[in-house]
Write an enzyme that holds these catalytic residues in place. Structure first.
Site, mmCIF file in Angstrom:
data_model
loop_
_atom_site.group_PDB
_atom_site.id
_atom_site.type_symbol
_atom_site.label_atom_id
_atom_site.label_comp_id
_atom_site.label_asym_id
_atom_site.label_seq_id
_atom_site.Cartn_x
_atom_site.Cartn_y
_atom_site.Cartn_z
ATOM 1 N N ASP A 1 6.996 27.983 10.085
ATOM 2 C CA ASP A 1 6.244 26.854 9.521
ATOM 3 C C ASP A 1 7.064 25.605 9.280
ATOM 4 O OD1 ASP A 1 7.863 27.588 7.439
ATOM 5 O OD2 ASP A 1 6.278 28.541 6.263
ATOM 6 N N GLU B 1 5.873 35.153 13.352
ATOM 7 C CA GLU B 1 5.476 35.016 11.941
ATOM 8 C C GLU B 1 4.216 34.143 11.835
ATOM 9 O OE1 GLU B 1 7.325 32.944 8.293
ATOM 10 O OE2 GLU B 1 8.399 34.828 8.324
ATOM 11 N N GLU C 1 4.670 23.011 4.785
ATOM 12 C CA GLU C 1 4.673 24.212 5.636
ATOM 13 C C GLU C 1 3.278 24.749 5.941
ATOM 14 O OE1 GLU C 1 6.638 23.771 2.977
ATOM 15 O OE2 GLU C 1 8.669 23.773 3.793
ATOM 16 N N HIS D 1 14.197 25.448 -3.478
ATOM 17 C CA HIS D 1 14.308 24.272 -2.607
ATOM 18 C C HIS D 1 12.985 23.658 -2.174
ATOM 19 C CE1 HIS D 1 12.945 26.142 1.162
ATOM 20 N NE2 HIS D 1 13.445 27.243 0.672
ATOM 21 N N ARG E 1 9.774 21.560 -1.447
ATOM 22 C CA ARG E 1 9.449 20.139 -1.645
ATOM 23 C C ARG E 1 8.378 19.915 -2.714
ATOM 24 N NH1 ARG E 1 11.594 19.325 3.373
ATOM 25 N NH2 ARG E 1 12.188 17.191 3.868
ATOM 26 N N HIS F 1 20.898 24.991 -2.359
ATOM 27 C CA HIS F 1 20.446 24.462 -1.059
ATOM 28 C C HIS F 1 21.031 23.061 -0.848
ATOM 29 C CE1 HIS F 1 17.645 23.036 2.022
ATOM 30 N NE2 HIS F 1 17.207 24.285 2.161
HETATM 31 C C1 UD1 Z 1 13.409 23.093 5.583
HETATM 32 C C2 UD1 Z 1 11.974 23.460 5.944
HETATM 33 C C3 UD1 Z 1 11.417 24.494 4.977
HETATM 34 C C4 UD1 Z 1 12.330 25.685 4.871
HETATM 35 C C5 UD1 Z 1 13.731 25.228 4.528
HETATM 36 C C6 UD1 Z 1 14.653 26.401 4.539
HETATM 37 C C7 UD1 Z 1 10.537 21.697 6.861
HETATM 38 C C8 UD1 Z 1 9.647 20.556 6.558
HETATM 39 N N1 UD1 Z 1 11.144 22.264 5.819
HETATM 40 O O1 UD1 Z 1 13.398 22.438 4.320
HETATM 41 O O2 UD1 Z 1 10.151 24.930 5.455
HETATM 42 O O3 UD1 Z 1 11.843 26.541 3.874
HETATM 43 O O4 UD1 Z 1 14.179 24.290 5.509
HETATM 44 O O5 UD1 Z 1 15.864 26.136 3.956
HETATM 45 O O6 UD1 Z 1 10.693 22.053 7.999
HETATM 46 N N2 UD1 Z 1 20.809 19.547 4.641
HETATM 47 C C9 UD1 Z 1 22.167 19.530 4.856
HETATM 48 N N3 UD1 Z 1 22.739 20.545 5.580
HETATM 49 C C10 UD1 Z 1 22.036 21.605 6.045
HETATM 50 C C11 UD1 Z 1 20.659 21.640 5.785
HETATM 51 C C12 UD1 Z 1 20.050 20.605 5.102
HETATM 52 O O7 UD1 Z 1 22.855 18.603 4.444
HETATM 53 O O8 UD1 Z 1 22.616 22.485 6.665
HETATM 54 C C13 UD1 Z 1 20.170 18.426 3.905
HETATM 55 C C14 UD1 Z 1 20.082 17.161 4.765
HETATM 56 O O9 UD1 Z 1 20.260 16.045 3.953
HETATM 57 C C15 UD1 Z 1 18.641 17.226 5.280
HETATM 58 C C16 UD1 Z 1 17.958 17.741 4.035
HETATM 59 O O10 UD1 Z 1 18.835 18.745 3.546
HETATM 60 O O11 UD1 Z 1 18.132 15.975 5.705
HETATM 61 C C17 UD1 Z 1 16.569 18.289 4.233
HETATM 62 O O12 UD1 Z 1 16.524 19.207 5.314
HETATM 63 P P1 UD1 Z 1 15.099 19.578 5.976
HETATM 64 O O13 UD1 Z 1 15.303 20.577 7.040
HETATM 65 O O14 UD1 Z 1 14.371 18.342 6.329
HETATM 66 O O15 UD1 Z 1 14.285 20.194 4.774
HETATM 67 P P2 UD1 Z 1 14.571 21.458 3.882
HETATM 68 O O16 UD1 Z 1 14.263 21.048 2.487
HETATM 69 O O17 UD1 Z 1 15.891 22.028 4.190
HETATM 70 N N1 UDP Z 2 19.840 32.974 2.426
HETATM 71 C C1 UDP Z 2 21.165 32.935 2.864
HETATM 72 N N2 UDP Z 2 22.084 32.267 2.098
HETATM 73 C C2 UDP Z 2 21.770 31.632 0.947
HETATM 74 C C3 UDP Z 2 20.417 31.664 0.511
HETATM 75 C C4 UDP Z 2 19.487 32.340 1.277
HETATM 76 O O1 UDP Z 2 21.495 33.501 3.913
HETATM 77 O O2 UDP Z 2 22.651 31.043 0.310
HETATM 78 C C5 UDP Z 2 18.842 33.653 3.286
HETATM 79 C C6 UDP Z 2 17.856 34.585 2.598
HETATM 80 O O3 UDP Z 2 18.323 35.931 2.581
HETATM 81 C C7 UDP Z 2 16.610 34.449 3.481
HETATM 82 C C8 UDP Z 2 16.694 33.023 3.974
HETATM 83 O O4 UDP Z 2 18.051 32.616 3.817
HETATM 84 O O5 UDP Z 2 16.668 35.294 4.622
HETATM 85 C C9 UDP Z 2 15.774 32.141 3.181
HETATM 86 O O6 UDP Z 2 16.023 30.815 3.446
HETATM 87 P P1 UDP Z 2 15.408 29.635 2.595
HETATM 88 O O7 UDP Z 2 15.190 30.095 1.204
HETATM 89 O O8 UDP Z 2 16.273 28.454 2.823
HETATM 90 O O9 UDP Z 2 14.035 29.334 3.327
HETATM 91 P P2 UDP Z 2 12.561 29.927 3.212
HETATM 92 O O10 UDP Z 2 12.629 31.396 3.396
HETATM 93 O O11 UDP Z 2 12.026 29.515 1.881
HETATM 94 O O12 UDP Z 2 11.826 29.232 4.313
#
Ligand code: UD1
Ligand code: UDP
Length: 375
Positions: free
Chosen positions: A100, A122, A136, A216, A218, A248
Site C-alpha cells: 500500500d 498482500e 495507504e 510513524h 502520517r 523511524h
Molecule cells: C512509507 C510508506 C508507509 C510505510 C512506511 C514504512 C507511503 C506513502 N508511506 O512511509 O506506507 O508504512 O514507509 O516505513 O508510501 N527517510 C529517510 N531515510 C529512509 C527512509 C525515510 O531519511 O531510509 C525520510 C526521508 O526524509 C523521506 C521521509 O522519511 O522523505 C518519508 O519517507 P516516505 O517513504 O515518503 O514515507 P514514510 O513515512 O517512510
Molecule cells: N522493522 C525493522 N527495523 C526497525 C523497525 C521495524 O526491521 O527498526 C521491521 C518490522 O519487523 C516489520 C517492518 O520493519 O517487518 C515494519 O516496517 P514499518 O513499521 O516501517 O512499516 P509498516 O509495516 O507500518 O508499513
C-alpha cells in the site's frame, strides 16, 4: 501460450515492502522458468538498504528516488516517470508490487498504462476509511483496481476483494502473508554475536520489563503523536520498565521523538535497526507498542502482546486472536492498557498466545505456483 509469463519485474521501495518481498524475490529468482529483474524505487534509502543487505538482494535497477521529506505528489510523479523507463527497457510480462505504499500504487499505474499485467502481493487489506491509514488505504484500493492477480493473505482480505469489490474470484488467491516467510527465515538466522546485538544487550536492563516502541503513521502526526509521546513519558516513570524505541527516519517523527523523549534515562532511542536485530528485540520485549502494519502481523507468531496506536486496523485477524489490541493515541488508554499488561499476569498471559493468522511461512511458494500456472 502467448500469455504465458516469461519476464517478471519485481518492484518495491520501502523497508516493509522489501522485507515482505524478499522471500518471493528469492523464490522467483531461483526458478528458471522466468527471466526476473528486481527494481527498487528507493522511496526509502537507508532503511531499504538495511533489508537488501540482510537478505543479500542486489537490484537490477535502482531509481534512487528518496529525497528528504519530499511530498507525496512529488514522489508519485517521480516514480511514474522513472519506472516508465524501466518498463520500456525490460518489457516485462508481469509486474509484481506489494501492499500500500506510493511505490506500489504508482508502479501499478505505470504498468497499467503500458498494458502490462500486475500481480498484487498482500492484496485486499481494507479499513474502508480513506483517512486511516493515510494515504495507504487509497494506495491499496488503487492497486487493487489495477491488479490482474490478487495475492490475499487471508480469507478476510480475499472476501473484501470478491464480495465487497466484486473482483472475479478466479483472480484472487489466498496465500498467507510473505512476512511470515521472512520472519521464520529471520528467526532461524539470528546471529547473537553481531555487534549490534552485543551493543543493545549493554543498553537493556535485564531486571526491567522491556517495552518495544515504534511509530510513524502520517495520520498520527502532530498533536496525536505528541500525546503518544506523553504517554510513553508517563510509562517511563515506572521503575520496573524500560522503553526502547528505534526511531523511524521520517523527519516528522524524528523531530518530535528526540525533542520530547531524548532526556529520559528510562527510554532508549536508537536508529532503525536491521531486520535480524529487530526480530531479536521483539523477542526480548515484554510487550510492544506500535502503529506498524508489519509488526501487528509478526507479533502473533512470536506470541508477543501488541498495543496498536491506531483507531482502526486492516489487520483485524490479529485483533481477533487476542494478541493485538487497538488503543489509538489516547493518553489514558495507552497508560491503562499498558498498566494492565504490566500489573496483571492473567491479562498478560491471555495476550501471549503464539498463533499464526497470517500463514505458515509458505506464502511465496504459493504465489510462485500461481504465477507458474498463468497461461
Ligand atoms: C512509507 C510508506 C508507509 C510505510 C512506511 C514504512 C507511503 C506513502 N508511506 O512511509 O506506507 O508504512 O514507509 O516505513 O508510501 N527517510 C529517510 N531515510 C529512509 C527512509 C525515510 O531519511 O531510509 C525520510 C526521508 O526524509 C523521506 C521521509 O522519511 O522523505 C518519508 O519517507 P516516505 O517513504 O515518503 O514515507 P514514510 O513515512 O517512510
Ligand atoms: N522493522 C525493522 N527495523 C526497525 C523497525 C521495524 O526491521 O527498526 C521491521 C518490522 O519487523 C516489520 C517492518 O520493519 O517487518 C515494519 O516496517 P514499518 O513499521 O516501517 O512499516 P509498516 O509495516 O507500518 O508499513
Amino acid at each position: 501460450m502467448k500469455n504465458q509469463v516469461k519476464k517478471i519485474l519485481i518492484v518495491f521501495g520501502t523497508r516493509p515492502e522489501a522485507i515482505k518481498m524478499a522471500p518471493l524475490v528469492k523464490k522467483i529468482l531461483s526458478d528458471n522458468n522466468f527471466v526476473t529483474k528486481v527494481c527498487v524505487t528507493s522511496q526509502h534509502r537507508h532503511m531499504l538498504d538495511q533489508v537488501l543487505n540482510f537478505f543479500k538482494i542486489t537490484p537490477d535497477y535502482d531509481l534512487n528516488l528518496m529525497k528528504p521529506n519530499q511530498s507525496l505528489n512529488e514522489l508519485s510523479s517521480r516514480i511514474l516517470s522513472k519506472i516508465d523507463v524501466v518498463l520500456n527497457d525490460f518489457k516485462p510480462d508481469l509486474v509484481l508490487v506489494h501492499g500500500d505504499t506510493t511505490t506500489s500504487s504508482m508502479v501499478a499505474l505505470a504498468a497499467f498504462h503500458r498494458q502490462i499485467r500486475i500481480g498484487h502481493v498482500e492484496a485486499g487489506l481494507r479499513t474502508y476509511d480513506k483517512t486511516a491509514p493515510f494515504p495507504e488505504e487509497i494506495n491499496r484500493q488503487i492497486t487493487g483496481r489495477l491488479a490482474d492477480f490478487h495475492f490475499a493473505p487471508t480469507q478476510k482480505s480475499a472476501n473484501n476483494l470478491i464480495i465487497t469489490e466484486n473482483i472475479n474470484k478466479k483472480n484472487v488467491f489466498i496465500t498467507g502473508n510473505t512476512v511470515i516467510d521472512a520472519l521464520l527465515w529471520g528467526v532461524k538466522n539470528i546471529n547473537e554475536d553481531r555487534v549490534e546485538i552485543i551493543n543493545l544487550k549493554q543498553k537493556i536492563n535485564p531486571n526491567k520489563k522491556l517495552i518495544l516502541v515504534t511509530g510513524h503513521r502520517r495520520e498520527n502526526f502532530g498533536d496525536k503523536f505528541r500525546e503518544f509521546c506523553e504517554a510513553l513519558l508517563k510509562l517511563a516513570k515506572r521503575d520496573d520498565v524500560q522503553l526502547i524505541y528505534p526511531v523511524h527516519l521520517n523527519p516528522n517523527v524524528q523531530d518530535v521523538v528526540y525533542k520530547m523523549l531524548s532526556e529520559n534515562k528510562n527510554i532508549v532511542l536508537i536508529n532503525p535497526i536491521d531486520y535480524e536485530v529487530f526480530i531479536w528485540l521483539m523477542n526480548q520485549s515484554y510487550f510492544i507498542i506500535t502503529d506498524s502494519g508489519g509488526v501487528q502481523e509478526e507479533a502473533p507468531t512470536l506470541g508477543k502482546p501488541v498495543l496498536v496506536t491506531r483507531d482502526v486496523t486492516e489487520r483485524q485477524e490479529a485483533v481477533e486472536t487476542g494478541v493485538v489490541k487497538l488503543v489509538g493515541t489516547d493518553y489514558e488508554k495507552i497508560i491503562k492498557e499498558s498498566e494492565l499488561l504490566l500489573d496483571s499476569i492473567t491479562v498478560y498471559k491471555e495476550m501471549c498466545k503464539s498463533v499464526n493468522p497470517y500463514g505458515d511461512g509458505k506464502a511465496s511458494t504459493k504465489i510462485l505456483d500461481v504465477i507458474l500456472s498463468i497461461d
